[in-house]
Design an enzyme around this catalytic site. Structure first.
Site, mmCIF file in Angstrom:
data_model
loop_
_atom_site.group_PDB
_atom_site.id
_atom_site.type_symbol
_atom_site.label_atom_id
_atom_site.label_comp_id
_atom_site.label_asym_id
_atom_site.label_seq_id
_atom_site.Cartn_x
_atom_site.Cartn_y
_atom_site.Cartn_z
ATOM 1 N N SER A 180 0.215 -10.618 -82.437
ATOM 2 C CA SER A 180 0.718 -9.246 -82.392
ATOM 3 C C SER A 180 1.312 -8.746 -83.705
ATOM 4 C CB SER A 180 1.748 -9.119 -81.276
ATOM 5 O OG SER A 180 2.750 -10.093 -81.415
ATOM 6 N N HIS A 208 -2.897 -8.435 -76.448
ATOM 7 C CA HIS A 208 -3.344 -7.399 -77.402
ATOM 8 C C HIS A 208 -4.870 -7.291 -77.480
ATOM 9 C CE1 HIS A 208 0.269 -5.729 -79.189
ATOM 10 N NE2 HIS A 208 0.818 -6.928 -79.042
ATOM 11 N N LYS A 239 -0.278 -2.779 -72.031
ATOM 12 C CA LYS A 239 -0.622 -2.294 -73.365
ATOM 13 C C LYS A 239 -1.820 -1.343 -73.256
ATOM 14 C CE LYS A 239 1.893 -5.773 -75.810
ATOM 15 N NZ LYS A 239 2.079 -7.213 -75.752
HETATM 16 C C1 LIG Z 1 3.190 -7.906 -75.160
HETATM 17 C C2 LIG Z 1 2.843 -9.304 -74.928
HETATM 18 C C3 LIG Z 1 3.203 -9.939 -73.738
HETATM 19 C C4 LIG Z 1 4.057 -9.285 -72.715
HETATM 20 O O1 LIG Z 1 3.356 -8.362 -71.948
HETATM 21 P P1 LIG Z 1 4.165 -7.315 -71.049
HETATM 22 O O2 LIG Z 1 3.185 -6.917 -70.015
HETATM 23 O O3 LIG Z 1 4.620 -6.227 -71.951
HETATM 24 O O4 LIG Z 1 5.327 -8.082 -70.466
HETATM 25 C C5 LIG Z 1 2.777 -11.235 -73.538
HETATM 26 N N1 LIG Z 1 2.034 -11.888 -74.466
HETATM 27 C C6 LIG Z 1 1.679 -11.316 -75.623
HETATM 28 C C7 LIG Z 1 0.845 -12.059 -76.604
HETATM 29 C C8 LIG Z 1 2.082 -10.002 -75.893
HETATM 30 O O5 LIG Z 1 1.722 -9.432 -77.043
#
Ligand SMILES: *Cc1c(COP(=O)(O)O)cnc(C)c1O
Length: 391
Positions: A180, A208, A239
């Protein structure tokens, strides 16, 4: 109230170091432009890759679900909080992901906690990339399994960890699909081959990559043609999918097991009808509107090339996440502040989220940005970058 003087002191220190950051409330919906402090700005900091947070079909599905099923569910999934729509959505998602089954959890964060805390024992080992997401790190903290960390996307380091761990009952290798902070993609094909060579389980967190990579946004496993060779895929619905939630896509056994042992599943209430209905509509959108993903990648190319042409250091990204690496923490914050003066919202990120000396402004373009808007953002970057002596 007395009692929190010790926290106050720590907060004061953070303010002294310049690491204390205030939240930035939006006064509009999460679009390509947002309103902050009464001012319209170009949004370059959201994860709303496809602009689905405001998709009319999803809003309609959510409203209809509220009308029919209410605002909340009133129970955890295992007692009285599973609605037919939850299970229908999980079947649809499994079909979409080309996996046997899925289980949806409250968030991607809790999906990682549920799977990592439940399927391993002290006889097992988890082998994790050093730059994996915080929710993976926290999930690993909850398991009694041994842990090994391998160097970021380093196959030699991974193989060494696999060789050293031959005596455990099970070995689970965990990696983000897309990282990320840098936007680089894990070398999944090589990782899967190593796992097959050493008979290890492989888990990919595609937060992502969901909605971004692979056909119709199925993720990195599909992107690399590895369907059927990855034991566990974790995805997020928060996301690119534009709503809220996380899921584990795997086999029927894993789903059944998590229903009995996954603590966030057992002890926290299920998604409200509006969330599930909107997520379900989002899968339809992914299947029907492939042009959204095409536009996302077209914008990605345009913006990345623009930044590079201006002379910024954009690291090693191969996705819509493009970091503008500044190095110095104060300077990264200054760049973000200046961009804001020029009408662009792009947040700076510093230690401990990234290594010291690697401070950056992280940008994410979406399918919703027009080329004119992105050009405007590039102009702001040019002006701010020159004023600060970064370019
Ligand atoms: C954003 C993210 C999460 C968390 O996801 P949410 O649905 O926002 O809790 C988990 N793993 C990775 C790699 C992320 O980038």
């Amino acid at each position: 109230m007395k009692g929190f003087e010790y926290l106050k002191e720590e907060l004061q220190n953070m303010k002294g170091e310049g690491t204390f950051r205030s939240l930035v409330p939006l006064e509009s919906d999460q679009g390509a432009k947002v309103v902050i402090d009464g001012r319209e700005m170009i949004q370059l900091s959201s994860n709303n890759y496809l602009g689905l947070t405001g998709h009319p079909k999803m809003k309609k599905a959510a409203i209809e679900a509220v009308e029919k099923y209410g605002a909340g569910t009133g129970s955890v999934r295992t007692i009285a909080g599973t609605f037919t729509m939850h299970e229908e959505f999980e079947r649809k998602l499994a079909e979409f992901k080309h996996t046997e089954a899925t289980l949806v959890l409250q968030s991607g964060f809790t999906a990682n906690q549920a799977i990592l805390s439940s399927i391993l024992t002290k006889d097992d080992v988890v082998i994790s990339d050093e730059l994996n997401h915080a929710s993976i790190i926290d999930g690993i903290r909850l398991t009694k399994a041994a842990r090994k960390i391998y160097k970021h996307v380093d196959l030699e380091s991974l193989e060494e960890a696999l060789k050293e761990s031959a005596d455990y009952r099970k070995r689970l290798v965990v990696t983000d699909g897309v990282f990320s902070m840098d936007g680089n993609i894990a070398p999944l094909k090589e990782i899967v081959e190593l796992c097959e060579k050493y008979d290890a389980l492989i888990m990919v967190d595609d937060a992502h990559a969901s909605g971004v990579l692979g056909s119709n946004g199925r993720g990195t496993v599909d992107h690399f043609g590895l369907n059927g060779r990855v034991h566990i895929q974790v995805g997020t619905l928060s996301k690119a999918i534009g709503v809220l939630g996380g899921y584990v896509a795997s086999t029927q056994e894993v789903r059944d097991y998590l229903i009995h042992k996954g603590r966030p599943f057992l002890f926290s209430t299920s998604h409200p009808p509006a969330v599930t209905a909107a997520c379900s509509a989002a899968v339809d959108v992914l299947l029907e509107e492939e042009d959204l993903i095409d536009r996302l990648w077209k914008n990605t190319e345009f913006f990345k090339q623009g930044l590079e042409k201006l002379g910024f250091d954009t690291g090693k990204s191969d996705t819509p996440i493009t970091p503008v690496i500044v190095g110095d923490e104060a300077k990264a914050h200054q760049l973000s502040d200046k961009l804001r003066d020029y009408g662009v919202f792009a947040q700076s990120i510093a230690f401990p989220t990234v290594a010291r000396g690697q401070a950056r402004v992280r940008t994410i373009v979406t399918a919703q940005h027009s080329e004119e808007l992105l050009q405007e953002a590039l102009d702001a970057f040019e002006k701010a970058g020159k004023e600060l002596g970064i370019i």
